[in-house]
Design an enzyme around this catalytic site. Structure first.
Site, mmCIF file in Angstrom:
data_model
loop_
_atom_site.group_PDB
_atom_site.id
_atom_site.type_symbol
_atom_site.label_atom_id
_atom_site.label_comp_id
_atom_site.label_asym_id
_atom_site.label_seq_id
_atom_site.Cartn_x
_atom_site.Cartn_y
_atom_site.Cartn_z
ATOM 1 N N THR A 32 99.487 -74.547 -107.582
ATOM 2 C CA THR A 32 98.693 -73.659 -108.440
ATOM 3 C C THR A 32 97.710 -72.830 -107.621
ATOM 4 O O THR A 32 97.046 -71.959 -108.171
ATOM 5 C CB THR A 32 97.876 -74.491 -109.455
ATOM 6 O OG1 THR A 32 97.178 -75.506 -108.724
ATOM 7 C CG2 THR A 32 98.763 -75.136 -110.498
ATOM 8 N N GLY A 117 101.671 -83.897 -90.511
ATOM 9 C CA GLY A 117 102.881 -83.501 -91.223
ATOM 10 C C GLY A 117 103.247 -84.403 -92.377
ATOM 11 O O GLY A 117 104.418 -84.524 -92.729
ATOM 12 N N GLY A 119 101.538 -84.255 -95.471
ATOM 13 C CA GLY A 119 101.012 -83.735 -96.728
ATOM 14 C C GLY A 119 99.557 -84.101 -96.958
ATOM 15 O O GLY A 119 99.037 -83.894 -98.050
ATOM 16 N N LEU A 120 98.879 -84.628 -95.947
ATOM 17 C CA LEU A 120 97.456 -84.954 -96.098
ATOM 18 C C LEU A 120 96.590 -83.890 -95.419
ATOM 19 O O LEU A 120 95.396 -84.050 -95.234
ATOM 20 C CB LEU A 120 97.157 -86.353 -95.550
ATOM 21 C CG LEU A 120 97.966 -87.461 -96.246
ATOM 22 C CD1 LEU A 120 97.661 -88.820 -95.644
ATOM 23 C CD2 LEU A 120 97.698 -87.483 -97.748
ATOM 24 N N GLU A 155 95.967 -69.893 -90.773
ATOM 25 C CA GLU A 155 97.264 -70.549 -91.005
ATOM 26 C C GLU A 155 98.305 -69.552 -91.512
ATOM 27 O O GLU A 155 99.462 -69.585 -91.113
ATOM 28 C CB GLU A 155 97.091 -71.732 -91.974
ATOM 29 C CG GLU A 155 98.344 -72.575 -92.070
ATOM 30 C CD GLU A 155 98.084 -74.041 -92.411
ATOM 31 O OE1 GLU A 155 96.960 -74.538 -92.235
ATOM 32 O OE2 GLU A 155 99.053 -74.699 -92.855
ATOM 33 N N ASP A 167 93.498 -76.572 -99.492
ATOM 34 C CA ASP A 167 93.253 -77.556 -98.442
ATOM 35 C C ASP A 167 92.007 -77.225 -97.642
ATOM 36 O O ASP A 167 91.143 -78.080 -97.410
ATOM 37 C CB ASP A 167 94.446 -77.620 -97.486
ATOM 38 C CG ASP A 167 95.700 -78.065 -98.190
ATOM 39 O OD1 ASP A 167 95.597 -78.510 -99.346
ATOM 40 O OD2 ASP A 167 96.789 -77.966 -97.586
HETATM 41 P P1 ADP Z 1 100.038 -81.456 -92.727
HETATM 42 O O1 ADP Z 1 99.020 -80.385 -92.873
HETATM 43 O O2 ADP Z 1 100.606 -81.908 -94.024
HETATM 44 O O3 ADP Z 1 99.573 -82.622 -91.916
HETATM 45 P P2 ADP Z 1 101.416 -79.388 -91.273
HETATM 46 O O4 ADP Z 1 102.809 -79.265 -90.806
HETATM 47 O O5 ADP Z 1 100.865 -78.328 -92.147
HETATM 48 O O6 ADP Z 1 101.286 -80.827 -91.956
HETATM 49 O O7 ADP Z 1 100.449 -79.485 -90.007
HETATM 50 C C1 ADP Z 1 100.642 -80.480 -89.029
HETATM 51 C C2 ADP Z 1 100.430 -79.877 -87.657
HETATM 52 O O8 ADP Z 1 99.033 -79.591 -87.442
HETATM 53 C C3 ADP Z 1 100.770 -80.844 -86.539
HETATM 54 O O9 ADP Z 1 102.157 -80.870 -86.281
HETATM 55 C C4 ADP Z 1 99.972 -80.253 -85.392
HETATM 56 O O10 ADP Z 1 100.631 -79.130 -84.845
HETATM 57 C C5 ADP Z 1 98.702 -79.766 -86.065
HETATM 58 N N1 ADP Z 1 97.637 -80.780 -85.991
HETATM 59 C C6 ADP Z 1 97.013 -81.391 -87.003
HETATM 60 N N2 ADP Z 1 96.096 -82.280 -86.560
HETATM 61 C C7 ADP Z 1 96.153 -82.244 -85.212
HETATM 62 C C8 ADP Z 1 95.466 -82.934 -84.161
HETATM 63 N N3 ADP Z 1 94.548 -83.871 -84.411
HETATM 64 N N4 ADP Z 1 95.783 -82.609 -82.883
HETATM 65 C C9 ADP Z 1 96.700 -81.672 -82.615
HETATM 66 N N5 ADP Z 1 97.395 -81.014 -83.555
HETATM 67 C C10 ADP Z 1 97.123 -81.272 -84.848
HETATM 68 MG MG MG Z 2 99.402 -78.428 -93.596
#
Ligand code: ADP
Ligand code: MG
Length: 405
Positions: A32, A117, A119-120, A155, A167
């Site tokens: 939404t 990755g 969804g949190l 993003e 988010d």
């Molecule tokens: P989500 O947001 O659901 O966790 P995303 O695919 O949107 O999944 O984002 C995950 C990506 O964000 C990771 O694969 C990495 O590239 C980046 N990321 C998130 N947290 C970190 C971290 N602590 N250190 C390095 N990269 C991070």
């Molecule tokens: Mg994400």
């Protein structure tokens, strides 16, 4: 080679500043947040920590403690996305630069424990923590909505991920012990206490399916958005609504012949979901756990049948959850195609619940689900304030302006 540490690199005076941001779970209001609708997330007690120190080498360095990798660039760098973790932080830098911020050279280290990755929203967490750190480094201040919007742009534009605003906003603005009811059209929000009435005896449990259908997720998500936006356009033309956030199911049905069957279903999910979020906020305010849980489970059915973003494993987790004693409701949370479920249950049942879910899931799919019992945590701004940090975001919710920098 041993990874370089800031202290090694800068000798005895690293003068590091730190900022941290939580993850989030969305209680209700899925898909939404890019059509002017309502969402009801809360921050969860995981965090991304960013440390930033002045660099003597004249460069901008981004280092990941988890990936044991660095990206180094001169301040004038214009390189495109690298396709890895660093893009989230570099994207934030780019957006700050677009506002005229010119950070002094720095060494920035990212570490954290938000599951990646799943969804949190580890992505929004790294973005917001980076933004808070860079603001601190430059001595600049931005209001909460501006920080959230800047991170969303990072993003969308640099990482090329078409996420909504939920988010980044939740992670910036959340307050411990509260859920955050956000109107994504005008970014007004309300903090709703999560300890009213029966809710005082409840906990939120996040269950990670450990499944992510990454091959389909990107393209399917984009497809869903196209279908949704095509339907929204029909409603705009016919009824003059600004977005789906203002549309009713009656209006949608009146336009049924003018859009594809897919657009109709996607729009029906979003319109009914906005209604469920409104009701959920009322249930939360009244401390009515049963009603809140029913709405969550109804939201799952809508994600599964109308938005078609669930997967078999997640449906199994939800179906199993709602059969457990003390569980008021469960649903897929996050973008879909795998990821986590969010479950509302009596606190006293949490151990038995998580054990039962893990066992059933293991038996059915041979996968060990992760389970997290979560309290509503502080957002990045509240954390900064609690830490007595100089990092500040304005706390007013009026739209911020670039000239405040
Ligand atoms: P989500 O947001 O659901 O966790 P995303 O695919 O949107 O999944 O984002 C995950 C990506 O964000 C990771 O694969 C990495 O590239 C980046 N990321 C998130 N947290 C970190 C971290 N602590 N250190 C390095 N990269 C991070
Ligand atoms: Mg994400």
């Amino acid at each position: 080679m041993e990874p370089e540490q800031p202290a090694q690199r800068f000798g005895a005076h690293p003068a590091a500043l730190t900022a941290s941001a939580p993850g989030r779970v969305n209680l209700i209001g899925e898909h939404t947040d890019y059509t002017g609708g309502l969402v009801l997330p809360m921050a969860i007690p995981f965090q991304t920590n960013v440390e930033i120190a002045h660099a003597a080498d004249g460069m901008y360095t981004f280092h990941s403690a988890q990936f044991q990798e660095s990206r180094v660039m001169p301040p004038s760098d214009q390189s495109p996305a690298a396709g890895n973790w660093s893009d989230y932080s570099v994207g934030v830098l780019r957006e700050l630069q677009a506002l005229g911020v010119r950070p002094e050279p720095f060494y920035l280290t990212v570490d954290g424990n938000v599951p990646l990755g799943s969804g949190l929203s580890s992505s929004a967490s790294i973005e917001v923590a980076t933004a808070m750190a860079l603001l601190q480094h430059t001595g600049k201040h931005l209001p909460i909505p501006e920080i959230a919007l800047l991170c969303q742009r990072a993003e969308n534009v640099y990482v090329h991920s078409p996420c909504g605003i939920m988010d980044q906003f939740a992670i910036t603005a959340a307050t411990a012990g509260h859920a955050l009811l956000l109107n994504t059209r005008d970014l007004t929000y309300q903090l709703l206490p999560m300890n009213t009435g029966e809710l005082a005896g409840c906990v939120v449990v996040v269950v990670n399916s450990m499944v992510r259908h990454t091959v389909t997720a990107g393209s399917e998500y984009a497809q869903r958005r196209r279908e949704l936006e095509a339907g929204q356009q029909v409603l705009r033309e016919r009824f003059g609504v600004r977005d789906l956030g203002e549309a009713t199911v009656e209006q949608l049905l009146a336009c049924a012949g003018a859009m594809s069957a897919e657009s109709l279903k996607r729009c029906r999910h979003v319109i009914t979901e906005n209604g469920r979020v409104r009701e959920a906020a009322e249930a939360m305010t009244a401390g009515d756990a049963k009603r809140l849980g029913e709405l969550m489970t109804a939201a799952h059915a809508s994600e599964r049948d109308d938005f078609e973003c669930s997967v078999e494993e997640v449906d199994f987790l939800v179906d199993t959850a709602v059969q457990q004693a003390g569980c008021f409701g469960a649903r897929l949370t996050g973008g879909g195609f795998g990821g986590c479920t969010v479950n509302l249950l009596l606190a006293g049942e949490a151990d038995r619940f998580t054990a039962a879910i893990r066992q059933a899931y293991q038996e059915r799919y041979g996968i060990t689900a992760q389970t997290f019992v979560c309290e509503a945590a502080a957002g990045a701004v509240e954390r900064a304030a609690t830490a007595g940090s100089d990092v500040t975001a304005g706390t007013d919710v009026a739209a911020g302006r670039a000239d405040q920098l």
